[in-house]
Design an enzyme around this catalytic site. Structure first.
Site, PDB file in Angstrom:
ATOM      1  N   VAL A  72       0.870  -1.182   0.000  1.00 53.81           N
ATOM      2  CA  VAL A  72       0.000   0.000   0.000  1.00 53.81           C
ATOM      3  C   VAL A  72       0.908   1.232   0.000  1.00 53.81           C
ATOM      4  O   VAL A  72       1.925   1.261   0.715  1.00 53.81           O
ATOM      5  CB  VAL A  72      -0.937  -0.019   1.234  1.00 53.81           C
ATOM      6  N   ARG A  79      -5.361   2.923   6.561  1.00 51.96           N
ATOM      7  CA  ARG A  79      -6.762   3.259   6.244  1.00 51.96           C
ATOM      8  C   ARG A  79      -7.581   2.019   5.876  1.00 51.96           C
ATOM      9  O   ARG A  79      -8.673   2.122   5.353  1.00 51.96           O
ATOM     10  CB  ARG A  79      -6.808   4.239   5.064  1.00 51.96           C
ATOM     11  N   GLU A 104       4.973 -15.478   3.219  1.00 53.47           N
ATOM     12  CA  GLU A 104       6.173 -15.302   4.041  1.00 53.47           C
ATOM     13  C   GLU A 104       6.260 -13.831   4.429  1.00 53.47           C
ATOM     14  O   GLU A 104       5.885 -12.967   3.639  1.00 53.47           O
ATOM     15  CB  GLU A 104       7.456 -15.658   3.270  1.00 53.47           C
ATOM     16  N   TYR A 116      -1.505  -9.548   9.314  1.00 51.66           N
ATOM     17  CA  TYR A 116      -1.820 -10.943   8.974  1.00 51.66           C
ATOM     18  C   TYR A 116      -2.479 -11.659  10.156  1.00 51.66           C
ATOM     19  O   TYR A 116      -3.444 -12.406   9.969  1.00 51.66           O
ATOM     20  CB  TYR A 116      -0.561 -11.684   8.529  1.00 51.66           C
TER      21      TYR A 116
HETATM   22  C1  LIG Z   1       1.805  -3.880   5.580  1.00 55.72           C
HETATM   23  C2  LIG Z   1       0.894  -2.970   4.743  1.00 55.72           C
HETATM   24  C3  LIG Z   1       0.529  -3.683   3.452  1.00 55.72           C
HETATM   25  C4  LIG Z   1      -0.374  -2.645   5.576  1.00 55.72           C
HETATM   26  O1  LIG Z   1      -1.201  -1.817   4.765  1.00 55.72           O
HETATM   27  P1  LIG Z   1      -2.289  -0.825   5.394  1.00 55.72           P
HETATM   28  O2  LIG Z   1      -3.208  -0.448   4.310  1.00 55.72           O
HETATM   29  O3  LIG Z   1      -1.597   0.245   6.143  1.00 55.72           O
HETATM   30  O4  LIG Z   1      -3.022  -1.792   6.455  1.00 55.72           O
HETATM   31  P2  LIG Z   1      -4.498  -1.568   6.979  1.00 55.72           P
HETATM   32  O5  LIG Z   1      -4.747  -0.098   7.134  1.00 55.72           O
HETATM   33  O6  LIG Z   1      -5.429  -2.374   6.129  1.00 55.72           O
HETATM   34  O7  LIG Z   1      -4.381  -2.180   8.436  1.00 55.72           O
HETATM   35  C5  LIG Z   1      -5.006  -3.372   8.776  1.00 55.72           C
HETATM   36  C6  LIG Z   1      -4.406  -3.891  10.078  1.00 55.72           C
HETATM   37  O8  LIG Z   1      -2.977  -3.910   9.957  1.00 55.72           O
HETATM   38  C7  LIG Z   1      -2.415  -3.621  11.222  1.00 55.72           C
HETATM   39  N1  LIG Z   1      -1.758  -2.297  11.188  1.00 55.72           N
HETATM   40  C8  LIG Z   1      -1.937  -1.290  10.285  1.00 55.72           C
HETATM   41  N2  LIG Z   1      -1.160  -0.262  10.583  1.00 55.72           N
HETATM   42  C9  LIG Z   1      -0.479  -0.608  11.701  1.00 55.72           C
HETATM   43  C10 LIG Z   1       0.504   0.039  12.497  1.00 55.72           C
HETATM   44  N3  LIG Z   1       0.939   1.284  12.235  1.00 55.72           N
HETATM   45  N4  LIG Z   1       1.026  -0.625  13.554  1.00 55.72           N
HETATM   46  C11 LIG Z   1       0.605  -1.877  13.850  1.00 55.72           C
HETATM   47  N5  LIG Z   1      -0.320  -2.532  13.139  1.00 55.72           N
HETATM   48  C12 LIG Z   1      -0.856  -1.911  12.080  1.00 55.72           C
HETATM   49  C13 LIG Z   1      -3.515  -3.583  12.188  1.00 55.72           C
HETATM   50  O9  LIG Z   1      -3.774  -4.916  12.602  1.00 55.72           O
HETATM   51  C14 LIG Z   1      -4.670  -3.092  11.325  1.00 55.72           C
HETATM   52  O10 LIG Z   1      -5.867  -3.380  11.922  1.00 55.72           O
HETATM   53  P3  LIG Z   1      -6.651  -2.207  12.724  1.00 55.72           P
HETATM   54  O11 LIG Z   1      -6.982  -1.161  11.678  1.00 55.72           O
HETATM   55  O12 LIG Z   1      -7.852  -2.889  13.285  1.00 55.72           O
HETATM   56  O13 LIG Z   1      -5.698  -1.697  13.758  1.00 55.72           O
HETATM   57  C15 LIG Z   1       1.576  -1.610   4.436  1.00 55.72           C
HETATM   58  O14 LIG Z   1       2.085  -1.079   5.650  1.00 55.72           O
HETATM   59  C16 LIG Z   1       2.696  -1.688   3.410  1.00 55.72           C
HETATM   60  O15 LIG Z   1       2.455  -1.646   2.209  1.00 55.72           O
HETATM   61  N6  LIG Z   1       3.951  -1.814   3.889  1.00 55.72           N
HETATM   62  C17 LIG Z   1       5.102  -1.871   2.990  1.00 55.72           C
HETATM   63  C18 LIG Z   1       5.110  -3.123   2.172  1.00 55.72           C
HETATM   64  C19 LIG Z   1       5.047  -4.368   3.042  1.00 55.72           C
HETATM   65  O16 LIG Z   1       5.728  -4.463   4.063  1.00 55.72           O
HETATM   66  N7  LIG Z   1       4.231  -5.346   2.604  1.00 55.72           N
HETATM   67  C20 LIG Z   1       4.080  -6.607   3.300  1.00 55.72           C
HETATM   68  C21 LIG Z   1       5.171  -7.527   2.913  1.00 55.72           C
HETATM   69  S1  LIG Z   1       5.006  -9.114   3.718  1.00 55.72           S
END
Ligand SMILES: CC(C)(COP(=O)(O)OP(=O)(O)OC[C@H]1O[C@@H](n2cnc3c(N)ncnc32)[C@H](O)[C@@H]1OP(=O)(O)O)[C@@H](O)C(=O)NCCC(=O)NCCS
Length: 165
Positions: A72, A79, A104, A116
């Protein structure tokens, strides 16, 4: 926001986001081959102006779906967009009657691990030194899976059609 298939013309934007999101991004070849190789599903999450906000790449196997990449855009994180992408992945897994979704993740990626676990994945293993890390080091991968549907185990049958004990 809407989800649509990733196209070749998205690869520049995907690579730009990939480089912003990861210390060790996928190569362009990784991305393009996921668009041309059977079994891969690549989806873009775009805004109303068709600007890329996230993407997801998965690979279908026998009875399973493997999540290879979920990203994202940094300014769109927190969000619920990753949850939207994972909900679509679960739908895809159900449609292909997969038993498990596998992935993974780096243990240091606490944000992804939290996501996850929140979405029902459990850690079932660890691959030693799976990922590159700074200063030529390696980092383990946690292997996580989520059950999609329980497959019924049927007893083998004889040629006459009787179930074996
Ligand atoms: C990991 C990633 C995909 C999460 O995307 P995101 O859109 O921010 O996640 P969401 O907003 O859908 O969050 C869903 C859940 O993730 C977790 N989460 C999101 N932001 C978080 C934060 N800052 N700290 C801890 N947990 C968090 C929570 O469990 C959250 O649930 P909640 O809203 O009830 O608290 C994003 O941070 C990203 O793209 N990171 C870089 C690429 C990456 O690492 N990809 C994964 C490789 S395995």
């Amino acid at each position: 926001m809407k989800l649509r298939p990733m196209l070749m013309q998205d690869v520049d934007a995907v690579m730009a986001l990939e480089i912003r999101a990861y210390a060790f991004p996928w190569t362009r070849d990784h991305v393009t081959s996921s668009l041309t190789t059977p079994g891969y599903t690549a989806l873009c999450l775009v805004n109303d102006a068709d600007q890329l906000c996230g993407y997801q790449i998965s690979l279908s196997g026998v009875d399973e779906l493997h999540l290879l990449n979920i990203t994202v855009a940094p300014e769109q994180q927190g969000r619920g967009l990753a949850r939207t992408l994972l909900a679509e992945l679960l739908e895809q897994a159900k449609q292909q009657r997969a038993e498990f979704i596998w992935l993974e993740v780096r243990p240091s990626n606490t944000r992804a691990c939290a996501l996850y676990e929140h979405e029902g994945f459990e850690t079932v293993g660890r691959r030693r030194g799976y990922y590159p890390a700074p200063q030529g080091q390696r980092e383990d991968a946690l292997v996580m899976r989520r059950q999609v549907m329980a497959h019924r185990v049927t007893a083998p049958r004889t040629e006459a059609g009787h179930a074996l004990d």
